[in-house]
Design a protein around this motif. Structure first.
Motif, PDB file in Angstrom:
ATOM      1  N   ARG A  27     -13.427 -85.791   4.951  1.00 37.53           N
ATOM      2  CA  ARG A  27     -12.668 -86.258   6.091  1.00 37.53           C
ATOM      3  C   ARG A  27     -11.211 -86.549   5.787  1.00 37.53           C
ATOM      4  O   ARG A  27     -10.420 -86.739   6.693  1.00 37.53           O
ATOM      5  CB  ARG A  27     -13.309 -87.542   6.624  1.00 37.53           C
ATOM      6  CG  ARG A  27     -14.724 -87.368   7.123  1.00 37.53           C
ATOM      7  CD  ARG A  27     -15.303 -88.701   7.554  1.00 37.53           C
ATOM      8  NE  ARG A  27     -15.415 -89.613   6.423  1.00 37.53           N
ATOM      9  CZ  ARG A  27     -15.786 -90.884   6.542  1.00 37.53           C
ATOM     10  NH1 ARG A  27     -16.036 -91.385   7.730  1.00 37.53           N
ATOM     11  NH2 ARG A  27     -15.868 -91.660   5.481  1.00 37.53           N
ATOM     12  N   THR A  28     -10.818 -86.582   4.529  1.00 39.77           N
ATOM     13  CA  THR A  28      -9.507 -87.114   4.180  1.00 39.77           C
ATOM     14  C   THR A  28      -8.495 -86.045   3.787  1.00 39.77           C
ATOM     15  O   THR A  28      -7.546 -86.329   3.100  1.00 39.77           O
ATOM     16  CB  THR A  28      -9.640 -88.117   3.032  1.00 39.77           C
ATOM     17  OG1 THR A  28     -10.216 -87.447   1.899  1.00 39.77           O
ATOM     18  CG2 THR A  28     -10.526 -89.271   3.446  1.00 39.77           C
ATOM     19  N   ASP A  31      -4.467 -86.477   4.659  1.00 35.85           N
ATOM     20  CA  ASP A  31      -3.649 -87.504   4.020  1.00 35.85           C
ATOM     21  C   ASP A  31      -3.615 -87.362   2.497  1.00 35.85           C
ATOM     22  O   ASP A  31      -3.316 -88.318   1.789  1.00 35.85           O
ATOM     23  CB  ASP A  31      -4.117 -88.904   4.421  1.00 35.85           C
ATOM     24  CG  ASP A  31      -5.546 -89.187   4.026  1.00 35.85           C
ATOM     25  OD1 ASP A  31      -6.020 -90.310   4.253  1.00 35.85           O
ATOM     26  OD2 ASP A  31      -6.204 -88.273   3.493  1.00 35.85           O
ATOM     27  N   THR A  32      -3.920 -86.168   2.035  1.00 36.41           N
ATOM     28  CA  THR A  32      -3.852 -85.922   0.584  1.00 36.41           C
ATOM     29  C   THR A  32      -2.805 -84.868   0.272  1.00 36.41           C
ATOM     30  O   THR A  32      -2.385 -84.100   1.128  1.00 36.41           O
ATOM     31  CB  THR A  32      -5.202 -85.452   0.030  1.00 36.41           C
ATOM     32  OG1 THR A  32      -5.563 -84.213   0.662  1.00 36.41           O
ATOM     33  CG2 THR A  32      -6.299 -86.477   0.288  1.00 36.41           C
ATOM     34  N   ARG A  53       1.405 -84.580   2.158  1.00 39.63           N
ATOM     35  CA  ARG A  53       0.779 -84.799   3.469  1.00 39.63           C
ATOM     36  C   ARG A  53       1.749 -84.564   4.624  1.00 39.63           C
ATOM     37  O   ARG A  53       1.313 -84.295   5.742  1.00 39.63           O
ATOM     38  CB  ARG A  53       0.222 -86.227   3.513  1.00 39.63           C
ATOM     39  CG  ARG A  53       1.270 -87.307   3.459  1.00 39.63           C
ATOM     40  CD  ARG A  53       0.686 -88.654   3.091  1.00 39.63           C
ATOM     41  NE  ARG A  53       0.272 -88.696   1.690  1.00 39.63           N
ATOM     42  CZ  ARG A  53      -0.261 -89.752   1.111  1.00 39.63           C
ATOM     43  NH1 ARG A  53      -0.482 -90.842   1.820  1.00 39.63           N
ATOM     44  NH2 ARG A  53      -0.602 -89.732  -0.158  1.00 39.63           N
ATOM     45  N   ASN A  73      -4.046 -78.423   8.430  1.00 42.46           N
ATOM     46  CA  ASN A  73      -4.907 -79.605   8.419  1.00 42.46           C
ATOM     47  C   ASN A  73      -6.101 -79.457   9.363  1.00 42.46           C
ATOM     48  O   ASN A  73      -7.149 -80.046   9.129  1.00 42.46           O
ATOM     49  CB  ASN A  73      -4.104 -80.845   8.774  1.00 42.46           C
ATOM     50  CG  ASN A  73      -3.148 -81.248   7.674  1.00 42.46           C
ATOM     51  OD1 ASN A  73      -3.362 -80.944   6.502  1.00 42.46           O
ATOM     52  ND2 ASN A  73      -2.074 -81.918   8.040  1.00 42.46           N
ATOM     53  N   LYS A  76      -8.401 -77.564   7.376  1.00 42.59           N
ATOM     54  CA  LYS A  76      -8.577 -78.167   6.044  1.00 42.59           C
ATOM     55  C   LYS A  76      -8.397 -77.123   4.949  1.00 42.59           C
ATOM     56  O   LYS A  76      -9.223 -77.002   4.029  1.00 42.59           O
ATOM     57  CB  LYS A  76      -9.940 -78.848   5.933  1.00 42.59           C
ATOM     58  CG  LYS A  76     -10.128 -80.006   6.885  1.00 42.59           C
ATOM     59  CD  LYS A  76     -11.468 -80.676   6.655  1.00 42.59           C
ATOM     60  CE  LYS A  76     -11.666 -81.838   7.601  1.00 42.59           C
ATOM     61  NZ  LYS A  76     -12.972 -82.491   7.412  1.00 42.59           N
ATOM     62  N   ARG A  99      -4.127 -88.024  -4.642  1.00 43.00           N
ATOM     63  CA  ARG A  99      -3.722 -89.017  -3.637  1.00 43.00           C
ATOM     64  C   ARG A  99      -2.247 -89.364  -3.758  1.00 43.00           C
ATOM     65  O   ARG A  99      -1.695 -90.050  -2.916  1.00 43.00           O
ATOM     66  CB  ARG A  99      -4.572 -90.279  -3.782  1.00 43.00           C
ATOM     67  CG  ARG A  99      -4.447 -90.964  -5.128  1.00 43.00           C
ATOM     68  CD  ARG A  99      -5.430 -92.108  -5.221  1.00 43.00           C
ATOM     69  NE  ARG A  99      -5.412 -92.747  -6.534  1.00 43.00           N
ATOM     70  CZ  ARG A  99      -4.623 -93.755  -6.855  1.00 43.00           C
ATOM     71  NH1 ARG A  99      -3.789 -94.231  -5.952  1.00 43.00           N
ATOM     72  NH2 ARG A  99      -4.665 -94.287  -8.058  1.00 43.00           N
TER      73      ARG A  99
END
Length: 125
Positions: A27-28, A31-32, A53, A73, A76, A99
């Motif tokens: 799900r992330t 933001d990576t 990001r 995004n 993905k 991150r």
């Protein structure tokens, strides 16, 4: 847990183009920071390109002007468009996730916590 699956790669002649793709689960993704590295036998994995990001892009000097990194995004997916390939570009290419968003961390191998399976790119003369 995020997993990265790479597609693309193969054998091309010098001057030709290839596109590598890296699809992420989880799900992330948005933001990576995503990076591309490459590795040849006996050498450490080296930074090629990265995209943060916000869509900011970063490149190693050796590929600047020839490679383009992009991300979608919604899908993905992060892609690496490689143009004007040289024999020196021959390597196993890896996508990775980190991150961190600053360039100093983005280009550092140790900043990445997840890697794709790697894909061979061979450029013949």
């Amino acid at each position: 847990q995020v997993q990265l699956v790479q597609t693309g790669g193969g054998l091309v002649q010098a001057g030709e183009s290839l596109t590598l793709s890296c699809s992420a689960s989880g799900r992330t993704f948005s933001d990576t920071t995503q990076g591309w590295f490459r590795q040849t036998p006996g050498k450490e994995r080296e930074f090629v390109a990265g995209i943060d990001r916000s869509g900011g892009t970063y490149y190693a000097d050796s590929v600047k002007g020839r490679f383009t990194v992009s991300r979608d995004n919604t899908k993905k997916t992060v892609s690496l468009q490689m143009n004007s390939l040289k024999t020196d570009d021959t390597a196993v290419y890896y996508c990775g996730k980190t991150r961190f968003a600053t360039y100093a961390y983005l280009k550092s191998l140790n900043s990445y916590d997840t890697w794709g399976q790697g894909t061979q790119v061979t450029v013949s003369s």
